[in-house]
Design an enzyme around this catalytic site. Structure first.
Site, short mmCIF file in Angstrom:
data_model
loop_
_atom_site.label_atom_id
_atom_site.label_comp_id
_atom_site.label_asym_id
_atom_site.label_seq_id
_atom_site.Cartn_x
_atom_site.Cartn_y
_atom_site.Cartn_z
CG ASP A 35 -26.87 152.53 16.03
OD1 ASP A 35 -26.38 153.08 17.02
OD2 ASP A 35 -26.22 152.21 15.03
CG ASP B 38 -30.93 160.13 4.58
OD1 ASP B 38 -30.04 159.88 5.42
OD2 ASP B 38 -32.14 159.99 4.79
#
Length: 352
Positions: A59, A248
């Site tokens: 990633d 988040d």
């Protein structure tokens, strides 16, 4: 995105000494992962520390961080990379292990993020529980995502109470429930503030929030924060003109008077959202990489997943002022001096 913290509480004193801290870390990690696995129906699998470069498996997080890499002598100098996270690797394992809908996995993910800005909350070394679960097409929705967030937050709260049971001097402070807000609504609520400042204000107000829709451009012309285009779905329209099936978990952390990110997670891209996001970010050339080909060819299941910071959680539960009180890493000399000789001389940062 959480504000860089480089100052220390004036009257800070650790509630546990070094040995007590190490015992508490083990207790927290054992309790949390058992409960997380139970709530989300996950099994633990062994994860890699490095992967082959140029496969699309690693990633690049917000799209700019460069991985630590090296060449493998025994494999004709094939280039490998230390992982940043395992979001895409996990999804491939869901397919390779033949997990069914409602089943999933978690790993102990250890990473090196050489481009990280170092402060009280951020380290070169990242340790987190990376988890991934197979979902159905119908579950690609905000309703389902919120249910998963509530399950995770319940484990976070449960563990906080567990710590208090063993260490009576450590008092719980997290609210009973997590509040949901979209990044677009947050920008409208605090139009004059930066994204970091918005996070602080909303966390101070509610104690714990799940901030939805991170990665897509907001009405103001910029995203709340950047996200890579090939794991979280941040572009699918949802409700009220909003976009994004990710977010988040953030809490207010009174020890440092700051917003404190515990987890980044989301429903993962399907084929349409992957291609749309690759086009938005100008990364259509990634379609030829191994991970992307497997997804486009229909070899990978739909999934939801994320990462939960291990050192971050332990820091929060034990009311520490610096993540270096939890984990061993390398820190700037000036940071070590400020901790050792400043107003908080009682902090002991672990060094490699």
């Amino acid at each position: 995105m959480t504000k860089a913290i480089t100052t220390y509480p004036r009257d800070y004193t650790p509630l546990l000494n070094l040995k007590e801290t190490e015992k508490a870390i083990r207790m927290i990690k054992e309790f949390f992962q058992i409960n997380l696995a139970f709530e989300l129906n996950l099994i633990r699998v062994t994860a890699p520390i490095f992967v082959k470069a140029n496969t699309g498996i690693n990633d690049n997080l917000n799209g700019t961080e460069k991985p630590v890499n090296f060449k493998i002598k025994a494999m004709n100098n094939t280039e490998a990379e230390i992982v940043h996270s395992l979001a895409k690797w996990k999804r491939m394992m869901l397919a390779d292990y033949k997990f069914k809908t409602g089943e999933g996995l978690y790993t102990d993910m250890n990473a090196i993020r050489a481009d990280e800005e170092l402060d009280n909350l951020h380290s070169l070394y990242v340790d987190q529980w990376d988890w991934e679960r197979v979902i159905s097409k119908k579950q690609r929705s905000l309703v389902f995502l919120k249910d998963i967030v509530r399950n995770i937050y319940d484990v976070i709260k449960r563990t906080e109470k567990y710590v208090n049971h063993y260490y009576h001097s450590i008092h719980p402070f997290l609210p009973e429930e997590v509040t949901f807000i979209h990044s677009e609504d947050l920008a409208e609520k605090f139009p004059e503030l930066s994204p970091n400042q918005r996070e602080y204000e909303i966390c101070k107000e509610y104690g714990a929030v799940f901030l939805i829709g991170i990665g897509a451009q907001l009405k103001g012309g910029k995203p709340h924060d950047s996200r890579a285009p090939d794991y979280d779905d941040w572009s699918t329209p949802t409700i009220s003109g909003h976009k994004g099936l990710n977010g988040d978990i953030l809490v207010y952390y009174p020890v440092l008077d700051c917003a404190f990110e515990l987890s980044s997670m989301g429903i993962r891209v399907d084929i349409p959202s992957l291609l749309r996001q690759l086009e938005i970010t100008g990364d259509l050339d990634r379609k030829k990489l191994l991970f992307h080909q497997r997804l486009i060819n229909g070899e990978l299941p739909l999934s939801v997943g994320g990462g939960i910071g291990q050192s971050r959680l332990c820091m929060l539960y034990l009311h520490k002022a610096h993540i270096g009180e939890i984990q061993s890493s390398i820190w700037p000399d000036e940071m070590i001096r400020s901790v050792s000789h400043g107003s908080v001389c009682c902090i002991c940062i672990k060094l490699i």
